[in-house]
Structures are given as structure tokens and as C-alpha cells.
Design a protein around this motif. Structure first.
Motif, short mmCIF file in Angstrom:
data_model
loop_
_atom_site.label_atom_id
_atom_site.label_comp_id
_atom_site.label_asym_id
_atom_site.label_seq_id
_atom_site.Cartn_x
_atom_site.Cartn_y
_atom_site.Cartn_z
N ALA A 23 0.84 -1.20 0.00
CA ALA A 23 0.00 0.00 0.00
C ALA A 23 0.87 1.25 0.00
N VAL A 27 0.89 4.37 -2.86
CA VAL A 27 0.77 5.80 -2.55
C VAL A 27 2.02 6.55 -3.00
N SER A 129 -5.18 8.40 1.74
CA SER A 129 -4.58 7.07 1.93
C SER A 129 -3.25 7.18 2.67
#
Length: 157
Positions: A23, A27, A129
Motif C-alpha cells: 500500500a 501511494v 490514503s
């Protein structure tokens, strides 16, 4: 101080770490400017008192070419004149998004509208995020007392 837990030594956590790192990479490769990402990482980590992450993100920012002046002024960004309006908007979203338990009810409409002047939907999604991920990392590191000071840029690339 020794850490309470070695994330990578337990049977459960390596699986989670792999997904969190994936993740992070998504990003990191988003259209949100890298400079903005670094400043937000530092500020969220400062707010959460995560020494490990403050150490990491200040060193990563410097390694990426950020100036010592700007890195040192992140904690006082409201009074500092060295940040762009877009960076200031992102830092304000980061603060309100991190301090959701302080009674403000999350990110205010005014703060969100200001950020939307500077960032498109894709960038705003990346910003949200990033803030959520940093809060996750900070909490894991603070709870397990990960020590600060030993991080070197690139050590986990």
C-alpha cells in the motif's frame, strides 16, 4: 530501549507488513507530489509521537533533496513561510485527519475545500490514503516502542 515486538519475527505480522508495504508503494507512486508526501509523513508522525517514523521520514526527506530548513519547520508549518499554499493545505488535512479524536469531527469542510483547490481527486485520494497509512504505522510503532535513530535511507528498498 528495545522494541517490544519484532514485526518480522512473528508468524502473523509478516503477512500484514507485506500488504502495508505494498500500500505504501502504491501511494508513493501516486500523482501526489513526493515533496508533499514527505512533509505529510513527518507531520503525522510528529503529531503521533512516533520517534521511529520521525527519524525515518526526516532522513528520507533530506535524502530526497528536502532542505534542512523546511524539514525543521514542519512542526511549525502554520508560522513558517517556506511552504507552498498547496503544501500548507495538505498539512492541514493531515493534522485534522490525524487528530480525529480531538473533538473536531475529522477534516472540516473548509479545510477539505482548500485542499481541493490545490489537488485533484486522484491526489486527494492519495493524500487520504497516505494519512491513514501513516497513522497505522505510527500506532504500530508507538505501541511496540520501536526505537528511533537507527534508520538509514534505502535500507528497506
Amino acid at each position: 530501549m528495545d522494541a517490544r515486538l519484532d514485526y518480522f519475527a512473528s508468524a502473523f505480522l509478516p503477512k500484514l507488513m507485506k500488504h502495508l508495504q505494498s500500500a505504501d508503494k502504491i501511494v508513493r507512486n501516486s500523482p501526489l507530489p513526493v515533496t508533499t508526501q514527505e512533509l505529510v509523513k513527518i507531520r503525522v508522525s510528529q503529531i503521533n509521537g512516533c520517534g521511529f517514523c520521525v527519524d525515518m521520514h526526516t532522513k528520507d526527506a533530506a535524502h530526497a533533496g528536502e532542505t534542512p530548513l523546511r524539514v525543521n519547520l514542519v512542526a511549525a508549518w502554520r508560522e513558517a513561510t517556506v511552504f507552498t499554499e498547496a503544501e500548507r493545505a495538505a498539512l492541514e488535512v493531515a493534522e485534522e485527519g490525524t487528530r480525529i479524536a480531538d473533538g473536531a469531527g475529522g477534516v472540516s469542510d473548509e479545510v477539505w475545500a482548500n485542499a481541493a483547490k490545490h489537488y485533484d481527486e486522484e491526489q486527494l485520494a492519495a493524500l487520504v490514503s497516505l494519512i491513514a497509512l501513516l497513522n497505522t504505522w505510527n500506532r504500530m510503532n508507538v505501541i511496540t516502542r520501536q526505537p528511533a535513530g537507527g534508520y538509514e535511507p534505502g535500507m528497506w528498498d
